[in-house]
Write a protein that holds these residues in place. Structure first.
Motif, mmCIF file in Angstrom:
data_model
loop_
_atom_site.group_PDB
_atom_site.id
_atom_site.type_symbol
_atom_site.label_atom_id
_atom_site.label_comp_id
_atom_site.label_asym_id
_atom_site.label_seq_id
_atom_site.Cartn_x
_atom_site.Cartn_y
_atom_site.Cartn_z
ATOM 1 N N CYS A 26 -3.893 -0.647 -3.347
ATOM 2 C CA CYS A 26 -4.964 -1.279 -2.565
ATOM 3 C C CYS A 26 -6.061 -1.819 -3.473
ATOM 4 C CB CYS A 26 -5.540 -0.299 -1.545
ATOM 5 S SG CYS A 26 -4.540 -0.220 -0.045
ATOM 6 N N CYS A 61 -4.367 1.587 3.300
ATOM 7 C CA CYS A 61 -5.307 2.712 3.241
ATOM 8 C C CYS A 61 -6.632 2.338 2.587
ATOM 9 C CB CYS A 61 -4.664 3.895 2.516
ATOM 10 S SG CYS A 61 -4.550 3.667 0.727
ATOM 11 N N GLY A 62 -6.595 1.364 1.696
ATOM 12 C CA GLY A 62 -7.838 0.937 1.039
ATOM 13 C C GLY A 62 -8.257 1.847 -0.100
ATOM 14 N N LYS A 63 -7.441 2.896 -0.365
ATOM 15 C CA LYS A 63 -7.864 3.874 -1.388
ATOM 16 C C LYS A 63 -6.870 3.975 -2.544
ATOM 17 C CE LYS A 63 -9.733 6.690 2.291
ATOM 18 N NZ LYS A 63 -8.989 7.548 3.205
ATOM 19 N N CYS A 64 -5.593 3.687 -2.294
ATOM 20 C CA CYS A 64 -4.593 3.895 -3.345
ATOM 21 C C CYS A 64 -4.754 2.839 -4.448
ATOM 22 C CB CYS A 64 -3.185 3.848 -2.748
ATOM 23 S SG CYS A 64 -2.724 2.229 -2.135
ATOM 24 N N CYS A 86 0.844 -1.202 0.000
ATOM 25 C CA CYS A 86 0.000 0.000 0.000
ATOM 26 C C CYS A 86 0.881 1.254 0.000
ATOM 27 C CB CYS A 86 -0.900 -0.003 1.241
ATOM 28 S SG CYS A 86 -1.722 1.563 1.570
ATOM 29 N N ALA A 87 0.405 2.298 -0.669
ATOM 30 C CA ALA A 87 1.190 3.531 -0.766
ATOM 31 C C ALA A 87 1.152 4.325 0.535
ATOM 32 C CB ALA A 87 0.665 4.384 -1.916
ATOM 33 N N ALA A 88 0.134 4.124 1.352
ATOM 34 C CA ALA A 88 0.016 4.938 2.569
ATOM 35 C C ALA A 88 -0.591 4.167 3.728
ATOM 36 C CB ALA A 88 -0.827 6.187 2.266
#
Ligand code: ZN
Length: 334
Positions: free
Chosen positions: A66, A60-63, A50-52
């Motif tokens: 993810c 993060c579930g958003k990148c 994950c990026a963040a």
């Protein structure tokens, strides 16, 4: 993802190591089936890709990484497992894995490999992995997952840092199973049938395997007592592609060995009485050698050897075991 409570300390240690960028290249997750090795491996893979991720190591579930992970298409996460449960992992697949691990990561972060179950690596496949375990490329993490690390070559084990997965106490495991919706009256039984791992017990509870496992163990008991024909059981087990009987037997023998060594059962349930007879009558060395033979049978069944012969052979010697033991008892009492 909410981790089961017994996994929190395992995760915290791994995540702290990740935050300090001190993760070893090769990790061996070892512990009873169903204690959460795969869950932690996936969570660590997500944290690395994950990026963040947050400080607790949650992705993060958003990148975009993810979303690839969610879709199961992340090019930097490589999962190696047998084509079918119980079969071995092929050497060609290991070579392909090693080749993709030397390439640079697509997303510019880590390359992560999960090998599961690692004991499915046969000796050649394991050997072809050694160089990669020894000299991995930068930012590569290889996780080997094994319920039976003793079956891995020492050369592989020594190149990995072991991460032990504890079996939670019986009360914690039952509490967790009940919280997952398992009937409290059934939880203990499933736990025992599954060999102590709560996640495996949950799977047993949610399938029809509880009945089938219990039936296999009853058959083993009857074969042992000489009231059931081992050949009849072998042909019945032949028809079961999931190898419920052998897998249950393996758990059962391992539990009997632990009981013998510790002096008391790890899980107390109404089924313990069945096992007690085995624990009291069968010699520890024989239990070890039988557990070994059952494990070998599980491995070789997948490789096309004559399944029926192997099953018959094992069950006949199990039946003979009881006879030998009663002879020994008679001889001793004279
Ligand atoms: Zn993310």
């Amino acid at each position: 993802m909410i981790l089961p409570p017994w996994l929190n300390p395992v995760w915290q240690r791994l995540n702290e190591t990740r935050l300090r960028e001190r993760l070893p290249h090769a990790l061996l997750f070892s512990g009873t089936a169903g204690t959460g090795k795969q869950m932690i491996a996936e969570q660590l893979a997500h944290a690395l890709l994950c990026a963040a991720p947050d400080a607790a190591g949650h992705a993060c579930g958003k990148c975009s990484a993810c979303s690839w992970l969610l879709a199961g298409t992340h090019p930097d996460l490589l999962v190696l497992q047998p084509e079918e449960a119980g079969k071995s992992i092929k050497i060609d697949d290991v070579r392909a894995l090693c080749n993709s691990l030397v390439m640079t990561s697509h997303a510019g972060r880590y390359k992560v490999a999960i090998i599961h179950p690692a004991e499915a690596l046969n000796i050649n496949a394991a050997n072809s992995l050694l160089k990669t375990l020894e000299e991995p490329t930068e930012r590569t993490v290889i996780m080997l997952l094994s319920a039976r690390p003793g079956r891995l070559p020492a050369t592989v084990r020594s190149r990995c840092q072991q991460v032990p997965f504890p079996v939670p106490t019986q009360s914690l495991a039952c509490e967790w199973l009940t919280a997952q919706g398992v009937d409290p009256g059934v939880a203990l039984r499933c736990l025992q049938l599954a060999g102590g791992g709560p996640l495996a017990a949950l799977e047993v509870a949610r399938s029809d395997r509880e009945q089938r496992l219990a039936q296999s163990l009853r058959q083993l008991q009857q074969v042992f007592e000489g009231t059931l024909d081992p050949l009849k059981v072998a042909s019945e087990w032949m028809a079961d592609q999931e190898q419920t009987g052998l897998l249950g037997w393996q758990n059962w023998l391992e539990e009997a060995i632990r009981w013998k060594i510790a002096g008391s059962p790890r899980i107390e349930s109404p089924d313990s009485a069945q096992l007690q007879q085995i624990v009291e009558t069968v010699d520890c060395r024989l239990l070890f050698s039988l557990a070994d033979r059952v494990a070998n049978a599980l491995n070789s069944l997948g490789s096309g050897l004559n399944r029926q012969l192997i099953l018959e052979d094992l069950l006949i010697s199990w039946a003979g075991q009881a006879k030998r033991d009663s002879m020994r008892r008679i001889a001793r009492s004279r």
